[in-house]
Motif scaffolding. Structure first.
Motif, PDB file in Angstrom:
ATOM      1  N   GLU A   1       0.785  -1.161   0.012  1.00  0.00           N
ATOM      2  CA  GLU A   1       0.126  -0.099   0.170  1.00  0.00           C
ATOM      3  C   GLU A   1       1.457   0.925   0.166  1.00  0.00           C
ATOM      4  OE1 GLU A   1      -3.629   0.783   1.978  1.00  0.00           O
ATOM      5  OE2 GLU A   1      -3.866  -1.455   2.457  1.00  0.00           O
ATOM      6  N   LYS A   2       2.116   0.995   0.266  1.00  0.00           N
ATOM      7  CA  LYS A   2       2.995   2.217   0.835  1.00  0.00           C
ATOM      8  C   LYS A   2       3.340   2.668  -0.380  1.00  0.00           C
ATOM      9  CE  LYS A   2       6.343   4.666   3.620  1.00  0.00           C
ATOM     10  NZ  LYS A   2       7.142   3.520   4.909  1.00  0.00           N
ATOM     11  N   GLY A   3       3.915   0.932  -1.764  1.00  0.00           N
ATOM     12  CA  GLY A   3       4.523   1.958  -2.754  1.00  0.00           C
ATOM     13  C   GLY A   3       3.040   1.529  -3.798  1.00  0.00           C
ATOM     14  N   LEU A   4       2.131   1.546  -3.142  1.00  0.00           N
ATOM     15  CA  LEU A   4       1.431   2.342  -4.438  1.00  0.00           C
ATOM     16  C   LEU A   4       1.215   3.796  -4.238  1.00  0.00           C
ATOM     17  CD1 LEU A   4      -1.197   1.871  -6.296  1.00  0.00           C
ATOM     18  CD2 LEU A   4      -2.408   0.706  -4.847  1.00  0.00           C
ATOM     19  N   ASP A   5       0.751   4.255  -3.151  1.00  0.00           N
ATOM     20  CA  ASP A   5       0.845   5.105  -2.328  1.00  0.00           C
ATOM     21  C   ASP A   5       1.573   6.061  -3.141  1.00  0.00           C
ATOM     22  OD1 ASP A   5      -1.889   5.177  -1.229  1.00  0.00           O
ATOM     23  OD2 ASP A   5      -0.677   5.046   0.938  1.00  0.00           O
ATOM     24  N   GLN A   6       2.805   5.625  -3.093  1.00  0.00           N
ATOM     25  CA  GLN A   6       4.165   6.426  -3.385  1.00  0.00           C
ATOM     26  C   GLN A   6       4.492   6.725  -5.413  1.00  0.00           C
ATOM     27  OE1 GLN A   6       8.261   4.631  -2.926  1.00  0.00           O
ATOM     28  NE2 GLN A   6       9.141   6.308  -3.310  1.00  0.00           N
ATOM     29  N   ALA A   7       3.373   5.212  -5.991  1.00  0.00           N
ATOM     30  CA  ALA A   7       3.731   5.900  -7.417  1.00  0.00           C
ATOM     31  C   ALA A   7       2.660   6.644  -7.663  1.00  0.00           C
ATOM     32  CB  ALA A   7       3.085   4.397  -7.858  1.00  0.00           C
ATOM     33  N   ILE A   8       1.190   6.893  -7.207  1.00  0.00           N
ATOM     34  CA  ILE A   8      -0.107   7.929  -6.886  1.00  0.00           C
ATOM     35  C   ILE A   8       1.108   9.287  -7.195  1.00  0.00           C
ATOM     36  CG2 ILE A   8      -2.150   8.909  -6.384  1.00  0.00           C
ATOM     37  CD1 ILE A   8      -2.533   6.290  -5.354  1.00  0.00           C
TER      38      ILE A   8
ATOM     39  N   LEU B   1      -4.630   4.108 -11.195  1.00  0.00           N
ATOM     40  CA  LEU B   1      -4.342   3.843  -9.725  1.00  0.00           C
ATOM     41  C   LEU B   1      -4.593   3.904  -8.647  1.00  0.00           C
ATOM     42  CD1 LEU B   1      -0.273   4.710 -10.395  1.00  0.00           C
ATOM     43  CD2 LEU B   1      -0.873   2.580 -10.155  1.00  0.00           C
ATOM     44  N   CYS B   2      -5.875   4.965  -8.425  1.00  0.00           N
ATOM     45  CA  CYS B   2      -6.802   5.295  -7.225  1.00  0.00           C
ATOM     46  C   CYS B   2      -7.488   3.501  -6.503  1.00  0.00           C
ATOM     47  CB  CYS B   2      -6.928   6.296  -7.197  1.00  0.00           C
ATOM     48  SG  CYS B   2      -6.732   8.093  -7.133  1.00  0.00           S
TER      49      CYS B   2
ATOM     50  N   ASN C   1      -2.958  -6.142 -13.422  1.00  0.00           N
ATOM     51  CA  ASN C   1      -2.305  -7.796 -13.520  1.00  0.00           C
ATOM     52  C   ASN C   1      -1.510  -8.330 -14.012  1.00  0.00           C
ATOM     53  OD1 ASN C   1      -4.162  -7.962 -10.970  1.00  0.00           O
ATOM     54  ND2 ASN C   1      -5.641  -9.258 -12.132  1.00  0.00           N
ATOM     55  N   ASP C   2      -0.826  -8.089 -15.724  1.00  0.00           N
ATOM     56  CA  ASP C   2      -0.769  -8.377 -15.873  1.00  0.00           C
ATOM     57  C   ASP C   2       1.055  -6.789 -15.978  1.00  0.00           C
ATOM     58  OD1 ASP C   2      -2.333 -10.173 -16.544  1.00  0.00           O
ATOM     59  OD2 ASP C   2      -3.064  -8.785 -18.582  1.00  0.00           O
ATOM     60  N   GLY C   3       0.698  -5.959 -16.379  1.00  0.00           N
ATOM     61  CA  GLY C   3       2.295  -5.420 -16.203  1.00  0.00           C
ATOM     62  C   GLY C   3       2.241  -4.750 -14.928  1.00  0.00           C
ATOM     63  N   SER C   4       2.016  -4.648 -13.630  1.00  0.00           N
ATOM     64  CA  SER C   4       1.789  -3.670 -12.725  1.00  0.00           C
ATOM     65  C   SER C   4       1.293  -2.119 -12.969  1.00  0.00           C
ATOM     66  CB  SER C   4       3.140  -3.862 -12.198  1.00  0.00           C
ATOM     67  OG  SER C   4       3.020  -2.631 -10.925  1.00  0.00           O
ATOM     68  N   VAL C   5       2.763  -1.022 -12.573  1.00  0.00           N
ATOM     69  CA  VAL C   5       1.661   0.382 -12.555  1.00  0.00           C
ATOM     70  C   VAL C   5       2.315   0.673 -14.263  1.00  0.00           C
ATOM     71  CG1 VAL C   5       2.560   2.308 -11.950  1.00  0.00           C
ATOM     72  CG2 VAL C   5       3.053   0.535 -10.553  1.00  0.00           C
ATOM     73  N   GLU C   6       3.098   0.179 -14.795  1.00  0.00           N
ATOM     74  CA  GLU C   6       3.652  -0.292 -15.867  1.00  0.00           C
ATOM     75  C   GLU C   6       2.429  -0.744 -17.365  1.00  0.00           C
ATOM     76  OE1 GLU C   6       5.944  -2.029 -14.271  1.00  0.00           O
ATOM     77  OE2 GLU C   6       7.217  -0.027 -14.478  1.00  0.00           O
ATOM     78  N   GLY C   7       1.343  -1.397 -16.953  1.00  0.00           N
ATOM     79  CA  GLY C   7       0.216  -1.876 -17.578  1.00  0.00           C
ATOM     80  C   GLY C   7      -1.024  -1.244 -17.333  1.00  0.00           C
ATOM     81  N   LEU C   8      -0.699   0.236 -16.290  1.00  0.00           N
ATOM     82  CA  LEU C   8      -1.791   0.820 -15.969  1.00  0.00           C
ATOM     83  C   LEU C   8      -1.813   2.013 -16.829  1.00  0.00           C
ATOM     84  CD1 LEU C   8      -3.163   0.427 -12.548  1.00  0.00           C
ATOM     85  CD2 LEU C   8      -4.708   0.072 -14.814  1.00  0.00           C
ATOM     86  N   CYS C   9      -0.418   2.116 -17.469  1.00  0.00           N
ATOM     87  CA  CYS C   9       0.156   3.471 -18.051  1.00  0.00           C
ATOM     88  C   CYS C   9      -0.555   3.743 -19.424  1.00  0.00           C
ATOM     89  CB  CYS C   9       2.091   3.745 -18.324  1.00  0.00           C
ATOM     90  SG  CYS C   9       2.447   4.468 -16.863  1.00  0.00           S
TER      91      CYS C   9
END
Length: 178
Positions: A6-13, A28-29, A62-70
């Motif tokens: 959750e901390k890593g997700l907050d940092q990505a946001i 990401l939200c 699920n397939d690509g983490s943050v890069e998958g959502l870009c």
């Protein structure tokens, strides 16, 4: 899948916000809402997306983490004229003036076998620093001493020859005279 804490997700946001990536922040939200126990439909409603989009975003995560959502942008349709052709065209316009819009369209079609909508072509010309202008000849009714006549009439309107104090107290009115 939980690719990040959750901390890593907050940092990505935060990083996406600093990079001014509003679309990625929204995605990401959505994932953060899933992390906090929302169903896909609930998380989608919170960020304002449809059920089908929630599925696509969840699969992309699920397939690509943050890069998958870009968000990916394919670049759009390629321009009809290459930058070199456009530069050549602008040079032609600058050399042989004036041009009518019909002549410009005919030149582009004859030379490059390409057509543009008139509104789009005028936008492209403005982007290149060019504008349509209509040359105006001198009015044949204009008297030879028009500048002198204007100066005399302005002098009369401004009250030349009166005391300076009187002129400063009264408002100045300019107008056109016949």
């Amino acid at each position: 899948m939980r690719h990040l804490s959750e901390k890593g997700l907050d940092q990505a946001i935060e990083e996406a916000q600093e990079a001014d990536e509003a679309r990625l922040v929204r995605r990401l939200c959505f994932i953060k809402n899933l992390y906090q126990g929302d169903t896909r439909e609930q998380a989608g409603r919170r960020v304002g997306i449809s059920r089908s989009t929630t599925r696509r975003w969840a699969l992309a995560w699920n397939d690509g983490s943050v890069e998958g959502l870009c968000p990916r942008f394919g670049g759009g349709r390629p321009p009809k004229l290459t930058p070199q052709q456009w530069e050549e065209l602008c040079e032609i316009f600058e050399e042989d003036q004036p041009w009518t819009p019909k002549q410009i369209h005919a030149l582009i079609e004859d030379r490059y076998n390409v057509t543009y909508h008139p509104a789009h072509l005028s936008r492209k010309l403005r982007e290149a620093g060019m504008n349509y202008a209509k040359p105006r000849p001198m009015d044949p009714r204009r008297p030879d001493d028009a500048d002198e006549i204007l100066a005399d009439r302005l002098g009369q309107a401004l009250g030349e020859g009166t005391h300076k104090e009187e002129v400063e107290d009264e408002p100045v009115v300019l107008g056109f005279f016949r």
